[in-house]
Structure formats: C-alpha cells, structure tokens
Design a protein around this motif. Sequence first.
Motif, PDB file in Angstrom:
ATOM      1  N   ILE A  54       0.844  -1.198   0.000  1.00  0.00           N
ATOM      2  CA  ILE A  54       0.000   0.000   0.000  1.00  0.00           C
ATOM      3  C   ILE A  54       0.876   1.244   0.000  1.00  0.00           C
ATOM      4  O   ILE A  54       0.595   2.220  -0.699  1.00  0.00           O
ATOM      5  CB  ILE A  54      -0.945   0.000   1.237  1.00  0.00           C
ATOM      6  CG1 ILE A  54      -1.885  -1.197   1.195  1.00  0.00           C
ATOM      7  CG2 ILE A  54      -1.714   1.309   1.322  1.00  0.00           C
ATOM      8  CD1 ILE A  54      -2.819  -1.224   0.003  1.00  0.00           C
ATOM      9  N   ASN A  55       1.966   1.219   0.759  1.00  0.00           N
ATOM     10  CA  ASN A  55       2.879   2.353   0.793  1.00  0.00           C
ATOM     11  C   ASN A  55       3.528   2.571  -0.574  1.00  0.00           C
ATOM     12  O   ASN A  55       3.688   3.719  -1.023  1.00  0.00           O
ATOM     13  CB  ASN A  55       3.953   2.163   1.866  1.00  0.00           C
ATOM     14  CG  ASN A  55       4.704   3.437   2.133  1.00  0.00           C
ATOM     15  OD1 ASN A  55       4.097   4.484   2.331  1.00  0.00           O
ATOM     16  ND2 ASN A  55       6.018   3.356   2.130  1.00  0.00           N
ATOM     17  N   ASP A  56       3.904   1.483  -1.255  1.00  0.00           N
ATOM     18  CA  ASP A  56       4.467   1.592  -2.609  1.00  0.00           C
ATOM     19  C   ASP A  56       3.481   2.293  -3.536  1.00  0.00           C
ATOM     20  O   ASP A  56       3.859   3.157  -4.330  1.00  0.00           O
ATOM     21  CB  ASP A  56       4.796   0.212  -3.189  1.00  0.00           C
ATOM     22  CG  ASP A  56       5.927  -0.499  -2.476  1.00  0.00           C
ATOM     23  OD1 ASP A  56       6.800   0.188  -1.884  1.00  0.00           O
ATOM     24  OD2 ASP A  56       5.938  -1.743  -2.495  1.00  0.00           O
ATOM     25  N   ILE A  57       2.207   1.934  -3.444  1.00  0.00           N
ATOM     26  CA  ILE A  57       1.171   2.528  -4.299  1.00  0.00           C
ATOM     27  C   ILE A  57       1.015   4.010  -3.992  1.00  0.00           C
ATOM     28  O   ILE A  57       0.877   4.837  -4.902  1.00  0.00           O
ATOM     29  CB  ILE A  57      -0.170   1.770  -4.142  1.00  0.00           C
ATOM     30  CG1 ILE A  57      -0.027   0.331  -4.642  1.00  0.00           C
ATOM     31  CG2 ILE A  57      -1.295   2.492  -4.866  1.00  0.00           C
ATOM     32  CD1 ILE A  57       0.361   0.190  -6.103  1.00  0.00           C
ATOM     33  N   LYS A  58       1.062   4.385  -2.700  1.00  0.00           N
ATOM     34  CA  LYS A  58       0.974   5.802  -2.335  1.00  0.00           C
ATOM     35  C   LYS A  58       2.126   6.592  -2.952  1.00  0.00           C
ATOM     36  O   LYS A  58       1.927   7.695  -3.466  1.00  0.00           O
ATOM     37  CB  LYS A  58       0.990   5.961  -0.810  1.00  0.00           C
ATOM     38  CG  LYS A  58      -0.284   5.545  -0.141  1.00  0.00           C
ATOM     39  CD  LYS A  58      -0.177   5.731   1.364  1.00  0.00           C
ATOM     40  CE  LYS A  58      -1.422   5.232   2.063  1.00  0.00           C
ATOM     41  NZ  LYS A  58      -1.298   5.386   3.518  1.00  0.00           N
ATOM     42  N   VAL A  59       3.319   6.025  -2.892  1.00  0.00           N
ATOM     43  CA  VAL A  59       4.492   6.693  -3.469  1.00  0.00           C
ATOM     44  C   VAL A  59       4.347   6.813  -4.979  1.00  0.00           C
ATOM     45  O   VAL A  59       4.610   7.875  -5.563  1.00  0.00           O
ATOM     46  CB  VAL A  59       5.788   5.933  -3.087  1.00  0.00           C
ATOM     47  CG1 VAL A  59       6.978   6.470  -3.855  1.00  0.00           C
ATOM     48  CG2 VAL A  59       6.034   6.016  -1.591  1.00  0.00           C
ATOM     49  N   ILE A  60       3.894   5.749  -5.635  1.00  0.00           N
ATOM     50  CA  ILE A  60       3.706   5.758  -7.088  1.00  0.00           C
ATOM     51  C   ILE A  60       2.667   6.806  -7.480  1.00  0.00           C
ATOM     52  O   ILE A  60       2.842   7.540  -8.453  1.00  0.00           O
ATOM     53  CB  ILE A  60       3.311   4.359  -7.603  1.00  0.00           C
ATOM     54  CG1 ILE A  60       4.523   3.433  -7.527  1.00  0.00           C
ATOM     55  CG2 ILE A  60       2.769   4.418  -9.026  1.00  0.00           C
ATOM     56  CD1 ILE A  60       4.217   1.982  -7.758  1.00  0.00           C
ATOM     57  N   LYS A  61       1.578   6.902  -6.717  1.00  0.00           N
ATOM     58  CA  LYS A  61       0.552   7.905  -7.012  1.00  0.00           C
ATOM     59  C   LYS A  61       1.119   9.318  -6.911  1.00  0.00           C
ATOM     60  O   LYS A  61       0.856  10.168  -7.756  1.00  0.00           O
ATOM     61  CB  LYS A  61      -0.643   7.754  -6.069  1.00  0.00           C
ATOM     62  CG  LYS A  61      -1.518   6.565  -6.387  1.00  0.00           C
ATOM     63  CD  LYS A  61      -2.689   6.490  -5.419  1.00  0.00           C
ATOM     64  CE  LYS A  61      -3.626   5.360  -5.747  1.00  0.00           C
ATOM     65  NZ  LYS A  61      -4.783   5.307  -4.830  1.00  0.00           N
ATOM     66  N   HIS A  62       1.933   9.564  -5.878  1.00  0.00           N
ATOM     67  CA  HIS A  62       2.520  10.902  -5.725  1.00  0.00           C
ATOM     68  C   HIS A  62       3.505  11.191  -6.856  1.00  0.00           C
ATOM     69  O   HIS A  62       3.448  12.269  -7.473  1.00  0.00           O
ATOM     70  CB  HIS A  62       3.225  11.033  -4.376  1.00  0.00           C
ATOM     71  CG  HIS A  62       3.890  12.358  -4.212  1.00  0.00           C
ATOM     72  ND1 HIS A  62       3.185  13.523  -4.005  1.00  0.00           N
ATOM     73  CD2 HIS A  62       5.193  12.717  -4.272  1.00  0.00           C
ATOM     74  CE1 HIS A  62       4.023  14.538  -3.931  1.00  0.00           C
ATOM     75  NE2 HIS A  62       5.255  14.070  -4.090  1.00  0.00           N
ATOM     76  N   ILE A  63       4.381  10.248  -7.146  1.00  0.00           N
ATOM     77  CA  ILE A  63       5.375  10.454  -8.211  1.00  0.00           C
ATOM     78  C   ILE A  63       4.690  10.637  -9.556  1.00  0.00           C
ATOM     79  O   ILE A  63       5.086  11.490 -10.355  1.00  0.00           O
ATOM     80  CB  ILE A  63       6.387   9.291  -8.246  1.00  0.00           C
ATOM     81  CG1 ILE A  63       7.242   9.306  -6.969  1.00  0.00           C
ATOM     82  CG2 ILE A  63       7.268   9.368  -9.490  1.00  0.00           C
ATOM     83  CD1 ILE A  63       8.123   8.096  -6.807  1.00  0.00           C
ATOM     84  N   SER A  64       3.637   9.860  -9.817  1.00  0.00           N
ATOM     85  CA  SER A  64       2.925  10.004 -11.095  1.00  0.00           C
ATOM     86  C   SER A  64       2.257  11.370 -11.195  1.00  0.00           C
ATOM     87  O   SER A  64       2.177  11.946 -12.279  1.00  0.00           O
ATOM     88  CB  SER A  64       1.906   8.879 -11.291  1.00  0.00           C
ATOM     89  OG  SER A  64       0.915   8.925 -10.296  1.00  0.00           O
ATOM     90  N   GLY A  65       1.809  11.917 -10.066  1.00  0.00           N
ATOM     91  CA  GLY A  65       1.252  13.271 -10.060  1.00  0.00           C
ATOM     92  C   GLY A  65       2.312  14.307 -10.411  1.00  0.00           C
ATOM     93  O   GLY A  65       2.049  15.245 -11.177  1.00  0.00           O
ATOM     94  N   VAL A  66       3.514  14.126  -9.886  1.00  0.00           N
ATOM     95  CA  VAL A  66       4.620  15.037 -10.212  1.00  0.00           C
ATOM     96  C   VAL A  66       4.979  14.927 -11.692  1.00  0.00           C
ATOM     97  O   VAL A  66       5.181  15.933 -12.370  1.00  0.00           O
ATOM     98  CB  VAL A  66       5.854  14.748  -9.321  1.00  0.00           C
ATOM     99  CG1 VAL A  66       7.069  15.538  -9.778  1.00  0.00           C
ATOM    100  CG2 VAL A  66       5.534  15.047  -7.863  1.00  0.00           C
TER     101      VAL A  66
END
Length: 86
Positions: A54-66
């Motif tokens: 779940i933490n990996d997905i949160k990081v991916i979502k943030h990076i994809s937003g950037v």
Amino acid sequence: FPSHDIGGKGYESLDDIIKRVELSKLRVIPNEYKNDSSCELLLKTAVDWLNFSINDIKVIKHISGVIACLGGSEKIEVEHLAEASL
C-alpha cells in the motif's frame, strides 16, 4: 517544448528543462486520474504481480502526479503511473 536532435534522438536543452520545471511550480500536482478504470487496473496489477505494498502505491501515485505536472497534464494518466512504477 523545443528539443534538440542528438544522434537521431530528440533531447530538451537544460534551459528548456529549467523553464518546464519553473512552470510546473505554478501548477497544483494532480491527484485525479484521466481514465479511472485503466489507472486502477494498472495499480491492481502492480499489487498482484509485483507485490507492491500500500505504501508503494501511495508513493507511485505521488510520483505520477509530479510526472503529470511536469508534463503539463491536469490529471494523472496511465503513462504517468507506468513511468512512476519503474
């Protein structure tokens, strides 16, 4: 944005990159998907096949937003999620 042809590949100049980053600072980082079903399927596949937490997905979502913001997109697209997952 302008690009320069080096060895048959187009590259941005440092000045072009700096301009793009400065413009992105004026934008809000998106947190909505352009195509919800495709984006959710990609994230579900990442969890199922790549054992992302779940933490990996949160990081991916943030990076994809950037990534979306730097590209001038108002919403996160599948391509942004895929790039962030690498």
